[in-house]
Enzyme design. Structure first.
Site, PDB file in Angstrom:
ATOM      1  N   ASP A   7       2.259   7.645   6.913  1.00 37.16           N
ATOM      2  CA  ASP A   7       2.747   8.991   6.616  1.00 37.16           C
ATOM      3  C   ASP A   7       4.265   8.908   6.757  1.00 37.16           C
ATOM      4  O   ASP A   7       4.791   8.851   7.867  1.00 37.16           O
ATOM      5  CB  ASP A   7       2.160  10.015   7.591  1.00 37.16           C
ATOM      6  CG  ASP A   7       2.588  11.434   7.260  1.00 37.16           C
ATOM      7  OD1 ASP A   7       2.876  11.715   6.074  1.00 37.16           O
ATOM      8  OD2 ASP A   7       2.642  12.263   8.188  1.00 37.16           O
ATOM      9  N   GLU A  67       1.457   8.062   1.737  1.00 40.92           N
ATOM     10  CA  GLU A  67       1.408   9.390   1.126  1.00 40.92           C
ATOM     11  C   GLU A  67       2.510   9.510   0.086  1.00 40.92           C
ATOM     12  O   GLU A  67       3.657   9.127   0.313  1.00 40.92           O
ATOM     13  CB  GLU A  67       1.573  10.470   2.194  1.00 40.92           C
ATOM     14  CG  GLU A  67       1.346  11.864   1.639  1.00 40.92           C
ATOM     15  CD  GLU A  67       1.345  12.917   2.723  1.00 40.92           C
ATOM     16  OE1 GLU A  67       0.251  13.358   3.105  1.00 40.92           O
ATOM     17  OE2 GLU A  67       2.434  13.284   3.196  1.00 40.92           O
ATOM     18  N   ASP A 140       1.642  13.305  12.393  1.00 41.22           N
ATOM     19  CA  ASP A 140       1.946  12.241  11.423  1.00 41.22           C
ATOM     20  C   ASP A 140       1.030  11.028  11.612  1.00 41.22           C
ATOM     21  O   ASP A 140       0.700  10.333  10.654  1.00 41.22           O
ATOM     22  CB  ASP A 140       3.404  11.790  11.561  1.00 41.22           C
ATOM     23  CG  ASP A 140       4.356  12.967  11.591  1.00 41.22           C
ATOM     24  OD1 ASP A 140       4.939  13.272  10.549  1.00 41.22           O
ATOM     25  OD2 ASP A 140       4.506  13.569  12.676  1.00 41.22           O
TER      26      ASP A 140
END
Length: 168
Positions: A7, A67, A140
């Site tokens: 992330d 991501e 996260d």
């Protein structure tokens, strides 16, 4: 297969390393690479790059899932996170690690079957699916684990975007 989920961010880069064997997942490691506020951007990017490089060398994943950049109203933040994604992808490519990217919608859909699932639902799903004692913090980190599991669930599809010179 060992999967590294990322992330991306500039202050906090969540990461999760999982092993997928058949339809089962085993958590190998999860944490965050962090940088200090008020540090020059180039030093923060170097810290992110070095941190991800070390994770790759330590855990030797077979693939990285990251991501896809979600652009909100803050263009400056989006640009900075984009630069962090760049050094993360560079670390992977330099280590001959294929990189796959997923949108937040794809991650939510892969884990819950519902693209509008809440952050809390995703966190609970990670805790349950990976047999964790508690929800990983910060958020996260839970997101990074979710991105790794999303890749594990999506490996059978051919329409996955991949960096590293293999498939786009």
């Amino acid at each position: 297969m060992r999967i590294l989920g990322i992330d991306p961010g500039i202050a906090i880069v969540g990461y999760g390393v999982i092993d997928k064997e058949g339809n089962r997942y085993k958590t190998v490691a999860y944490d965050a690479v962090t940088t200090r506020a008020h540090t020059p951007l180039e030093e923060r990017l170097e810290s992110v790059y070095n941190g991800i490089n070390e994770i790759i060398k330590t855990y030797k994943p077979d693939a990285m899932s990251i991501e896809e950049l979600f652009f909100n109203n803050n263009a400056k933040t989006a640009l900075t996170v984009g630069q962090a994604r760049g050094v993360i992808i560079l670390a992977a490519v330099q280590n001959h690690l294929p990189v796959y990217e997923y949108t937040p919608l794809q991650v939510k859909q892969a884990l819950t079957g519902y693209g509008r699932a809440s952050k809390g639902q995703i966190q609970q799903m990670m805790k349950s699916m990976l047999g964790l004692a508690q929800i990983p913090k910060p958020d996260d980190v839970a997101d990074a684990l979710a991105i790794a599991v999303c890749h594990g669930n999506s490996m059978r599809f051919n329409s996955i975007k991949q960096f590293g010179g293999l498939v786009l």
